[in-house]
Design an enzyme around this catalytic site. Sequence first.
Site, short mmCIF file in Angstrom:
data_model
loop_
_atom_site.label_atom_id
_atom_site.label_comp_id
_atom_site.label_asym_id
_atom_site.label_seq_id
_atom_site.Cartn_x
_atom_site.Cartn_y
_atom_site.Cartn_z
N LYS A 131 4.08 3.99 8.38
CA LYS A 131 5.14 3.83 7.13
C LYS A 131 4.61 2.52 6.26
O LYS A 131 3.76 1.79 6.65
CB LYS A 131 6.70 3.55 7.48
CG LYS A 131 6.33 2.15 8.36
CD LYS A 131 8.02 2.16 9.03
CE LYS A 131 7.96 0.79 10.08
NZ LYS A 131 9.38 0.63 10.92
N TYR A 164 2.00 -26.68 -10.80
CA TYR A 164 3.46 -26.59 -11.39
C TYR A 164 4.22 -27.65 -10.71
O TYR A 164 3.95 -27.78 -9.49
CB TYR A 164 4.03 -25.19 -11.22
CG TYR A 164 3.44 -24.21 -12.21
CD1 TYR A 164 3.68 -24.31 -13.68
CD2 TYR A 164 3.03 -23.06 -11.77
CE1 TYR A 164 3.31 -23.34 -14.35
CE2 TYR A 164 2.66 -22.05 -12.67
CZ TYR A 164 2.57 -22.21 -13.85
OH TYR A 164 2.45 -21.03 -14.83
C1 LIG Z 1 8.96 0.55 12.21
C2 LIG Z 1 9.32 1.22 13.16
C3 LIG Z 1 8.52 1.19 14.38
C4 LIG Z 1 7.15 0.60 14.62
O1 LIG Z 1 7.61 -0.69 14.85
P1 LIG Z 1 6.51 -1.62 15.31
O2 LIG Z 1 7.45 -2.98 15.79
O3 LIG Z 1 5.99 -2.19 14.06
O4 LIG Z 1 5.58 -1.36 16.33
C5 LIG Z 1 9.06 2.17 15.64
N1 LIG Z 1 10.21 2.83 15.23
C6 LIG Z 1 11.00 2.76 14.19
C7 LIG Z 1 12.32 3.61 14.09
C8 LIG Z 1 10.71 1.84 13.16
O5 LIG Z 1 11.36 1.73 12.30
#
Ligand SMILES: *Cc1c(COP(=O)(O)O)cnc(C)c1O
Length: 345
Positions: free
Chosen positions: A33, A242
């Site tokens: 993702k 800044y």
């Molecule tokens: C993001 C996510 C994962 C992966 O999690 P990690 O901690 O990055 O391994 C797995 N399952 C769901 C439902 C997620 O939202």
Amino acid sequence: MSTGHISIDLSAVAANWRALDAKTTTETGAVVKADGYGLGAVRVATALAKVGARKFFVAVAEEGAALRKALGDEFEISVFAGHMEGDTQLIHDNALTPILNSVDQIARHMKALPKHRFGVQLDTGMNRLGLEWDDWAAVAEIVLSERPSMVMSHLACADDPDHPMNPYQLDIFHKMTDGITTPRSLSATGGMLLGADYHFDICRPGIGLYGGAPFKDSRPVVRLDLPVIQVRALDAGEVAGYGNSWQAARPSRIATVSAGYADGLLRAMSDKATLWYDDHPCPLVGRVSMDLLTVDVTDLGFDPEALTILGPKQSIDQLADRAGTIGYEILTSLGRRYSRQSVSG
Ligand SMILES: *Cc1c(COP(=O)(O)O)cnc(C)c1O
């Protein structure tokens, strides 16, 4: 060239997937993702397909559609957001597997795409996505008769192995799913490290593939080098950046580096982060600007052409600590302006 450069070590991603997979006797998928945690979902998934990953997970249908076009037909692409209003065409045309999160989503899916593959998410206490106990009890029989791809849930505290939430959620997941024949999935990276009780039939690692905590033995995946635009001499008492927030306590050489908060180097790193020239630390001084950093290179003894902010001397988690955040946020914030190149180390 004035943009920073990210190298993505795909052999390290593959090695991390294999190392996590070796901890289980069940199937290991891969979560790609947010464009593969900022590193490129297509390049990551393509590399992982070569070492045996067959199930990929994305957050939203649009990400799934892009991945399907690049990967072809042979892999399962599951969508955590489920089947949202307006997603039907994307899900159908790209053979995506929505992970349905509510009775409403189940009804929408069955009506819009009867017989189209789907999974189900159950809520075991995180209160984020998934059906709760009563709803599941009401629909489980009919849903399971449609032979879903998986029934899954997600752990809220798996990065802390001693957290009582882990066995609590495990127990609820058992109570909600024991006796079913559908494949079950509970664990992301953190859960995979909790031991076999947490593995069920399919694991869903994300951050561990990309070299992040809590997978301590992972191989680092990203290196980020930033070009120096100019270097100037400051007298003791002069200021930089800044708000005059940094003042030279001694005669200093200050390098102006091409990257800033618009590139995901969070403003919270101001006066806190360190850049590196090989093994030599060079402190970030003054505020992070939108496109620029000022870095004290006095102790280097020469003017560098580039400095490294992620690499052998500083992991995503170490940099995250300096900004009060987590490696996930460092990775997914890495800016669009950087050039990106895959390497096989
Ligand atoms: C993001 C996510 C994962 C992966 O999690 P990690 O901690 O990055 O391994 C797995 N399952 C769901 C439902 C997620 O939202």
